[in-house]
Design an enzyme around this catalytic site. Structure first.
Site, PDB file in Angstrom:
ATOM      1  N   TYR A 302      11.242  37.768 -22.340  1.00 37.98           N
ATOM      2  CA  TYR A 302      12.407  37.711 -21.463  1.00 37.98           C
ATOM      3  C   TYR A 302      13.501  38.679 -21.916  1.00 37.98           C
ATOM      4  CZ  TYR A 302      10.327  33.329 -19.806  1.00 37.98           C
ATOM      5  OH  TYR A 302       9.477  32.391 -19.287  1.00 37.98           O
ATOM      6  N   GLU A 378      22.676  10.503 -17.357  1.00 40.15           N
ATOM      7  CA  GLU A 378      22.657  10.713 -15.905  1.00 40.15           C
ATOM      8  C   GLU A 378      24.040  10.745 -15.277  1.00 40.15           C
ATOM      9  OE1 GLU A 378      19.950   7.644 -14.698  1.00 40.15           O
ATOM     10  OE2 GLU A 378      18.236   9.012 -14.798  1.00 40.15           O
TER      11      GLU A 378
END
Length: 397
Positions: A302, A378
């Site tokens: 990358y 969450e």
């Protein structure tokens, strides 16, 4: 059902059903189904399992891209959750656990929720929104191209967006915090293999052969001067690391050859190319000085993930508006890599980090991404939805 409830429900389902890169069949099907329900134009099988949703807002020729990655890791989950992954799969000939240990399940759920949110206000926007659900960010199978590179090659940016945004959850920040940086953010990553060939002989008579083990040790030490002595350390940091050395089978036999593998990391594309050349030349010449041969192969990985400076300056106030100025953190350079970098080479890009370590817990000591103990709070998911949604709204104003 509110968006917040939906994003958590979607995340639970994806977390329980993790899939490796280019195997995200169930995840892709779920994404495509939801995007069609929202009324988006949906394109599947871009980059094998990639899904793209297009939301057309008005007659404007402007466009913007948002990206989420979908693949999981060969990690056996060790977090006590009612929706923990119990999946196993074959990986390099072994049966392994499969887990969203990097948090890509959160990315997919966040981007789906952002899509639904933006559909509801599309009459207030002017421009196309490209929702990119990408496979294989964690790396493709040997010899194949990764998800971002392959999607681009197959025409993802045939009509290039003006800008592209992406986020990544991280345990290094607490819930309520967002991290970003102008310019270089994450390092390039290139894998190298050095095969050192000598001549086998008895360990008691090394002069009758050529010792590739000694030559390999000299190569390791010599290449450490590349980052510390040969490139400009004031321009950008760099790392040359060896991860494995294999050679020989017995204490009194000098082998024919040794194989070493490692990684190169840096934050500057020119320096990246320079280090590759220096690594090969150093290995070859050091080996030759001892009568051995070194053959260097570099798998080009990358590129550097670079946040466009102008775009980042423009959109940083949007992120501050989502979490509060005091919770918008300038992150240090990160030596990990991301294939979002390919998108940012094509068009101005901005990549940022969403904190998911619960408030009150020390983010410094929290289990990191890729750990079997990685945990995502969450409560952070709606912030991710808000951030991605507001970036679109503010950019298209």
């Amino acid at each position: 059902m509110t968006i917040n409830t939906k994003v958590i429900e979607w995340r639970h389902h994806i977390h329980q059903h993790p899939e490796f890169g280019f195997e995200e069949e169930m995840t892709s099907a779920m994404v495509a189904e939801k995007l069609e329900e929202f009324g988006l134009e949906v394109h599947c099988n871009i980059g094998k399992t990639g899904v793209v949703g297009i939301l057309k807002c008005g007659d404007s020729e402007r466009s913007i891209g948002l990206r989420a990655d979908m693949d999981a890791l060969p990690v056996k989950e060790q977090v006590d959750l009612p929706f923990a992954s119990t999946q196993t799969a074959e990986y390099k000939g072994n049966t392994v656990g499969v887990m969203h240990a990097c948090g890509h399940d959160n990315h997919v759920a966040i981007l789906m929720a952002a899509a639904e949110s933006l559909v509801k206000i599309k009459d207030q926007l002017a421009g196309d929104i490209l929702f990119v659900f990408q496979p294989a960010e964690e790396g493709a199978p040997e010899g194949e191209e990764g998800g971002a590179e392959l999607m681009l090659k197959e025409g993802l940016f045939k009509e290039k967006p003006e800008a592209v945004f992406g986020l990544h959850v991280t345990s290094s920040l607490n819930t309520g915090q967002i991290g970003f940086r102008e310019g270089p953010l994450m390092a390039s990553a290139d894998k190298f293999t050095i095969t050192v060939k000598g001549r086998q002989t008895h360990g008691s008579r090394p002069w009758n052969g050529v010792d590739p083990i000694v030559a390999s040790s000299q190569i390791i030490m010599a290449t450490q001067t590349i980052a510390s002595r040969q490139v400009d350390v004031t321009k950008a940091p760099s790392v040359v690391s060896f991860g494995a050395i294999n050679g020989g089978i017995r204490n009194n036999i000098i082998p024919d050859q040794v194989e070493m593998v490692g990684t190169i990391r840096t934050f500057d594309q020119e320096m990246r190319a320079d280090i590759k050349k220096r690594l090969a030349k150093t290995a070859e010449m050091v080996a030759e000085s001892g009568g051995a041969e070194a053959h260097v192969h570099i798998d080009h990985g990358y590129p550097v993930t670079v946040n466009d400076v102008e775009l980042t300056k423009k959109m940083a106030p949007t992120l501050a508006g989502v979490v509060g100025k005091e919770n918008l953190i300038t992150t240090p350079l990160i030596t990990g890599a991301e294939d979002f970098s390919y998108y940012a080479l094509e068009t101005p890009g901005m990549f940022f980090f969403l904190g998911v370590t619960p408030k009150g817990q020390d983010a410094v000591t929290a289990p990191s991404n890729h750990s079997p103990h990685f945990f995502a709070d969450e409560k952070a998911l709606q912030l991710g939805v808000n951030a991605m949604t507001q970036l679109v709204i503010d950019y298209l104003k």
